[in-house]
Design a protein around this motif. Structure first.
Motif, PDB file in Angstrom:
ATOM      1  N   HIS A 103       0.830  -1.199   0.000  1.00 35.96           N
ATOM      2  CA  HIS A 103       0.000   0.000   0.000  1.00 35.96           C
ATOM      3  C   HIS A 103       0.872   1.259   0.000  1.00 35.96           C
ATOM      4  O   HIS A 103       0.603   2.219  -0.726  1.00 35.96           O
ATOM      5  N   LYS A 106       2.486   1.818  -3.417  1.00 32.37           N
ATOM      6  CA  LYS A 106       1.553   2.415  -4.384  1.00 32.37           C
ATOM      7  C   LYS A 106       1.413   3.913  -4.139  1.00 32.37           C
ATOM      8  O   LYS A 106       1.393   4.713  -5.076  1.00 32.37           O
ATOM      9  N   LYS A 107       1.315   4.289  -2.880  1.00 32.17           N
ATOM     10  CA  LYS A 107       1.185   5.703  -2.523  1.00 32.17           C
ATOM     11  C   LYS A 107       2.427   6.487  -2.940  1.00 32.17           C
ATOM     12  O   LYS A 107       2.330   7.591  -3.475  1.00 32.17           O
ATOM     13  N   THR A 109       4.555   5.646  -5.335  1.00 32.21           N
ATOM     14  CA  THR A 109       4.596   5.683  -6.793  1.00 32.21           C
ATOM     15  C   THR A 109       3.683   6.786  -7.327  1.00 32.21           C
ATOM     16  O   THR A 109       4.070   7.559  -8.197  1.00 32.21           O
TER      17      THR A 109
END
Length: 150
Positions: A103, A106-107, A109
């Motif tokens: 998670h 992803k944040k 990125t």
């Protein structure tokens, strides 16, 4: 952002103003950049100081105290907190020590794509006021805690 943060030394009012890129020819035009100074005191959306978080982690990991014992000790030291929030802060402590998870990746990125990169910051705390330091690494633009190490 404006909030009162409970620290081991008492309540601290912190405020930060975001800035917006006003250069219309800039690729970051209209993007908001948040004041990072407030992240020196607490995690985003938390009203407890990083020193309280470190204290909880230290008491549980090294002093082998139960969450309710830590809650009582914090209350005696003037930090108003209930057992549920002690548990929540302990889980945040573990997340900081645990490193980057999917998670978080992803944040990060998404933040890198939005802003063209990332800005890293590190801060050190002394849970007991002496001895072992807790170093906390976080990404500034998203306010994402990444890791911590003692």
């Amino acid at each position: 952002m404006r909030k009162t943060v409970q620290t081991m030394d008492g309540a601290v009012f912190v405020a930060g103003k975001s800035k917006e890129c006003t250069n219309s020819s800039c690729t970051h035009f209209g993007k908001h950049y948040y004041a990072t100074g407030v992240l020196k005191y607490s995690l985003p959306y938390s009203t407890y100081g990083l020193d309280v978080l470190a204290f909880i982690g230290w008491q549980h990991e090294h002093e082998h105290q139960q969450l309710v014992e830590i809650q009582r000790k914090l209350n005696q030291l003037g930090v108003e907190i209930n057992e549920r929030n002690v548990g929540k802060l302990y889980r945040q402590f573990l997340a900081l020590l645990g490193g980057t998870i999917a998670h978080t990746q992803k944040k990060l990125t998404a933040t890198a794509l939005e802003h063209g990169g990332l800005i890293w910051a590190i801060d050190a705390l002394q849970p007991e006021g002496h001895g072992t330091l807790l170093y906390v690494l976080y990404e500034v633009l998203s306010g994402t805690p990444i890791s911590g190490i003692q």
